[in-house]
Design an enzyme around this catalytic site. Structure first.
Site, PDB file in Angstrom:
ATOM      1  N   LYS A  35       0.837  -1.201   0.000  1.00 31.69           N
ATOM      2  CA  LYS A  35       0.000   0.000   0.000  1.00 31.69           C
ATOM      3  C   LYS A  35       0.871   1.250   0.000  1.00 31.69           C
ATOM      4  O   LYS A  35       0.652   2.198  -0.752  1.00 31.69           O
ATOM      5  CB  LYS A  35      -0.840   0.027   1.297  1.00 31.69           C
ATOM      6  CG  LYS A  35      -2.289  -0.214   1.099  1.00 31.69           C
ATOM      7  CD  LYS A  35      -3.045  -0.002   2.411  1.00 31.69           C
ATOM      8  CE  LYS A  35      -4.395  -0.663   2.313  1.00 31.69           C
ATOM      9  NZ  LYS A  35      -5.204  -0.530   3.501  1.00 31.69           N
ATOM     10  N   CYS A 261     -18.471  -0.586   9.180  1.00 28.73           N
ATOM     11  CA  CYS A 261     -18.737   0.108  10.441  1.00 28.73           C
ATOM     12  C   CYS A 261     -20.016  -0.347  11.148  1.00 28.73           C
ATOM     13  O   CYS A 261     -19.938  -0.879  12.252  1.00 28.73           O
ATOM     14  CB  CYS A 261     -18.787   1.613  10.207  1.00 28.73           C
ATOM     15  SG  CYS A 261     -17.173   2.272   9.770  1.00 28.73           S
TER      16      CYS A 261
HETATM   17  N1  LIG Z   1     -14.284   3.170   6.848  1.00 27.52           N
HETATM   18  C1  LIG Z   1     -15.141   4.041   7.350  1.00 27.52           C
HETATM   19  O1  LIG Z   1     -16.088   4.499   6.693  1.00 27.52           O
HETATM   20  C2  LIG Z   1     -14.973   4.521   8.768  1.00 27.52           C
HETATM   21  C3  LIG Z   1     -15.700   5.647   9.207  1.00 27.52           C
HETATM   22  C4  LIG Z   1     -15.538   6.070  10.519  1.00 27.52           C
HETATM   23  C5  LIG Z   1     -14.719   5.372  11.389  1.00 27.52           C
HETATM   24  N2  LIG Z   1     -14.049   4.268  10.946  1.00 27.52           N
HETATM   25  C6  LIG Z   1     -13.171   3.576  11.889  1.00 27.52           C
HETATM   26  O2  LIG Z   1     -11.821   3.962  11.585  1.00 27.52           O
HETATM   27  C7  LIG Z   1     -10.927   2.863  11.793  1.00 27.52           C
HETATM   28  C8  LIG Z   1     -10.181   2.572  10.499  1.00 27.52           C
HETATM   29  O3  LIG Z   1     -11.116   2.163   9.516  1.00 27.52           O
HETATM   30  P1  LIG Z   1     -10.722   2.001   7.981  1.00 27.52           P
HETATM   31  O4  LIG Z   1     -11.963   1.657   7.244  1.00 27.52           O
HETATM   32  O5  LIG Z   1      -9.906   3.176   7.570  1.00 27.52           O
HETATM   33  O6  LIG Z   1      -9.762   0.717   8.078  1.00 27.52           O
HETATM   34  P2  LIG Z   1      -8.940   0.013   6.920  1.00 27.52           P
HETATM   35  O7  LIG Z   1      -9.013  -1.436   7.196  1.00 27.52           O
HETATM   36  O8  LIG Z   1      -9.369   0.536   5.590  1.00 27.52           O
HETATM   37  O9  LIG Z   1      -7.452   0.532   7.167  1.00 27.52           O
HETATM   38  C9  LIG Z   1      -6.705   0.231   8.284  1.00 27.52           C
HETATM   39  C10 LIG Z   1      -5.234   0.357   7.913  1.00 27.52           C
HETATM   40  O10 LIG Z   1      -4.437   0.234   9.083  1.00 27.52           O
HETATM   41  C11 LIG Z   1      -3.248  -0.444   8.738  1.00 27.52           C
HETATM   42  N3  LIG Z   1      -2.588  -0.941   9.951  1.00 27.52           N
HETATM   43  C12 LIG Z   1      -2.857  -2.042  10.696  1.00 27.52           C
HETATM   44  N4  LIG Z   1      -2.043  -2.125  11.749  1.00 27.52           N
HETATM   45  C13 LIG Z   1      -1.234  -1.032  11.699  1.00 27.52           C
HETATM   46  C14 LIG Z   1      -0.188  -0.545  12.518  1.00 27.52           C
HETATM   47  N5  LIG Z   1       0.214  -1.203  13.626  1.00 27.52           N
HETATM   48  N6  LIG Z   1       0.405   0.614  12.177  1.00 27.52           N
HETATM   49  C15 LIG Z   1       0.023   1.291  11.050  1.00 27.52           C
HETATM   50  N7  LIG Z   1      -0.939   0.867  10.234  1.00 27.52           N
HETATM   51  C16 LIG Z   1      -1.570  -0.280  10.558  1.00 27.52           C
HETATM   52  C17 LIG Z   1      -3.718  -1.505   7.783  1.00 27.52           C
HETATM   53  O11 LIG Z   1      -2.661  -2.043   7.010  1.00 27.52           O
HETATM   54  C18 LIG Z   1      -4.745  -0.726   6.962  1.00 27.52           C
HETATM   55  O12 LIG Z   1      -4.145  -0.131   5.828  1.00 27.52           O
HETATM   56  C19 LIG Z   1     -11.805   1.718  12.282  1.00 27.52           C
HETATM   57  O13 LIG Z   1     -11.815   1.730  13.687  1.00 27.52           O
HETATM   58  C20 LIG Z   1     -13.184   2.059  11.759  1.00 27.52           C
HETATM   59  O14 LIG Z   1     -14.213   1.512  12.541  1.00 27.52           O
HETATM   60  C21 LIG Z   1     -14.152   3.838   9.655  1.00 27.52           C
END
Ligand SMILES: NC(=O)c1ccc[n+]([C@@H]2O[C@H](COP(=O)([O-])OP(=O)(O)OC[C@H]3O[C@@H](n4cnc5c(N)ncnc54)[C@H](O)[C@@H]3O)[C@@H](O)[C@H]2O)c1
Length: 442
Positions: A35, A261
């Site tokens: 990524k 979510c």
């Molecule tokens: N997707 C949405 O619409 C949305 C909206 C509001 C809140 N959230 C919340 O935000 C958070 C993230 O959601 P998302 O959809 O962006 O997740 P995602 O799965 O798209 O992305 C998470 C990223 O974190 C990376 N990662 C994992 N461990 C890591 C580490 N130790 N250090 C650095 N990077 C690391 C992964 O490789 C991945 O790229 C979740 O808690 C979710 O509930 C998501």
């Protein structure tokens, strides 16, 4: 300000791009090398309207960079934001292992006397305090950690717009200086800010998602009753939504909510309530209604074809909603699982999400990039995602291209009277079904 963001998913990347756009110096860190390499080349790993242009623009401005080396990102930023995933564990509670790993990495590499650590990931009440503890218990010099809960409310598909035009920004903090710094961070956005204690900020996020999920399950239940009493859910939704105390948003009946979510956050809140000996009956019912909604669509289809064994089926839409490539917890996956288990031959169409779907579905289905090709010679079509391409696809074409024109519409994309006029079989949500004269109901 110099900001480090952990995680370059939907939340981390969009936040990083937006903060760079308003003038901050942002470095986004991810453990996923692939990524990060793509991002360094200016290629977004997610589909999100407008992201590609702002990504490249801010990289060229030297305000946005990417790294997969945590030793270089956590040493001296003004603010560290945690935006890693918090997926669901088997018991429904939130898996905090990624958040924990970030805390441990921060404690290892932080090299300042003071640090503001902000959690944007959706985490159960009490997690921010644990983050502070996880960092402090391993840090080997005296550094003051200020934690801030700053939950994210963006919607996939309009994530950048939401970040620039959000309804509110929630800042949960017990340190005035940290809260002020957060206000400064976001001040160019001119979005109303609400300051709370840490626990309330954490709860606001879960309560918001639970409320929206409740609205969806509520209208779906009303729709299911409408079908039985001969009412029309579209009119009912309009009539309810015009009441300003209720509002018209999230009152579109359909196949149920999905995505990364609502499903996990509703379950996590039920679990969180259970941990403090409170049974959240209402939210449990919301979840049950949602789990049942895709099954009702399959039941409708069985009324026409009896069994799906060897039936040629097309499923239109794989993403959990339009304008995203995210298929996590998509209703399409539930429908597909049942169709495949029951021996159907399945074609699928999605304008954006096929690459992600392939990773999960492999060669169990046949992928098509046009609706025409996907529905050709099929006996039944399920509409699962209300993509613009689907909504604008003429109903007449189903009649012309399918072997038997049976359309089961989980998103009410068409008018019932148009289907009736075409003499095709059309069944949607919360509205009258029409049956083509020549279709024999088993
Ligand atoms: N997707 C949405 O619409 C949305 C909206 C509001 C809140 N959230 C919340 O935000 C958070 C993230 O959601 P998302 O959809 O962006 O997740 P995602 O799965 O798209 O992305 C998470 C990223 O974190 C990376 N990662 C994992 N461990 C890591 C580490 N130790 N250090 C650095 N990077 C690391 C992964 O490789 C991945 O790229 C979740 O808690 C979710 O509930 C998501």
């Amino acid at each position: 300000m110099r900001i480090t963001i952990a995680g370059t998913g939907y939340v981390g990347l969009v936040t990083g791009v937006a903060l760079a756009e308003i003038g901050h110096e942002v470095i986004c860190y991810d453990i996923d090398d692939e990524k990060v390499n793509r991002l360094k080349e200016g290629i977004s790993p997610i589909y999100e309207p407008g992201i590609d242009q702002l990504l490249v623009k801010n990289q060229l401005n030297n305000r946005l960079s990417f790294s997969s080396d945590c030793s270089e990102v956590y040493s001296t930023p003004d603010i560290i934001m945690i935006a890693v995933g918090t997926p669901e564990k088997e018991d429904g509670s939130a898996n905090l292992s990624y958040v924990y790993q970030v805390a441990k990495d921060i404690s290892k590499y932080l090299n300042t006397q003071q640090a503001i650590v902000v959690t944007k990931s959706t985490v159960p009440v009490g997690t921010n305090r644990k983050v502070k503890q996880w960092i402090e218990e391993e840090i080997d010099f005296h550094s003051k950690i200020h934690i801030v809960s700053n939950p994210e409310f963006l919607r996939e598909g309009s994530a950048l717009y939401d970040t620039f035009h959000g309804d509110r920004i929630v800042i949960g903090s017990e340190d005035e200086e940290a809260a002020t710094k957060m206000e400064e961070l976001y001040s160019p956005l001119n979005i109303p800010i609400i300051h709370t204690d840490i626990e309330s900020a954490e709860m606001i996020k879960y309560a918001s998602n639970a409320f929206l999920a409740t609205k969806i399950s509520f209208i779906n239940e009303i729709a299911n009753i409408c079908e039985k009493v001969g009412a029309n859910i579209e009119d009912v939704s309009k009539g309810i939504g015009m009441d300003q105390r209720i509002g018209s948003k999230f009152l579109q009946a359909g196949i149920g909510y999905g995505g990364s979510c609502f499903p996990k956050d509703t379950k996590a809140l039920v679990q969180l309530a259970g941990d403090v000996k409170h049974r959240f009956h209402l939210l449990e019912a919301v979840i049950n209604v949602n789990n049942n909604q895709p099954l009702l669509l399959l039941k409708k289809a069985r009324n026409y074809v009896g069994s799906f064994k060897d039936v040629k089926v097309a499923v239109l839409g794989l993403a959990f909603k339009p304008n995203t490539d995210d298929i996590r917890e998509s209703a399409a996956l539930v429908v597909l699982k049942h169709l495949l288990n029951e021996g159907a031959q399945v074609n699928v169409y999605d304008p954006i999400a096929i690459a992600n779907a392939r990773k999960v579905l492999g060669n169990t289905v046949t992928y098509y990039e046009t609706i025409e090709a996907a529905i050709k010679d099929t006996e039944i079509v399920f509409i699962v995602t209300e993509w613009k391409q689907v909504k604008e696809f003429p109903l007449r074409n189903y009649l012309d291209l399918m072997k038997t024109p049976i359309v089961i519409d989980g998103r009410n994309c068409y008018e019932v009277k148009e289907a009736a006029a075409l003499n095709m079989t059309y069944s949607s949500i919360g509205r009258e079904s029409v049956t083509a004269a020549k279709i024999e109901i088993k």
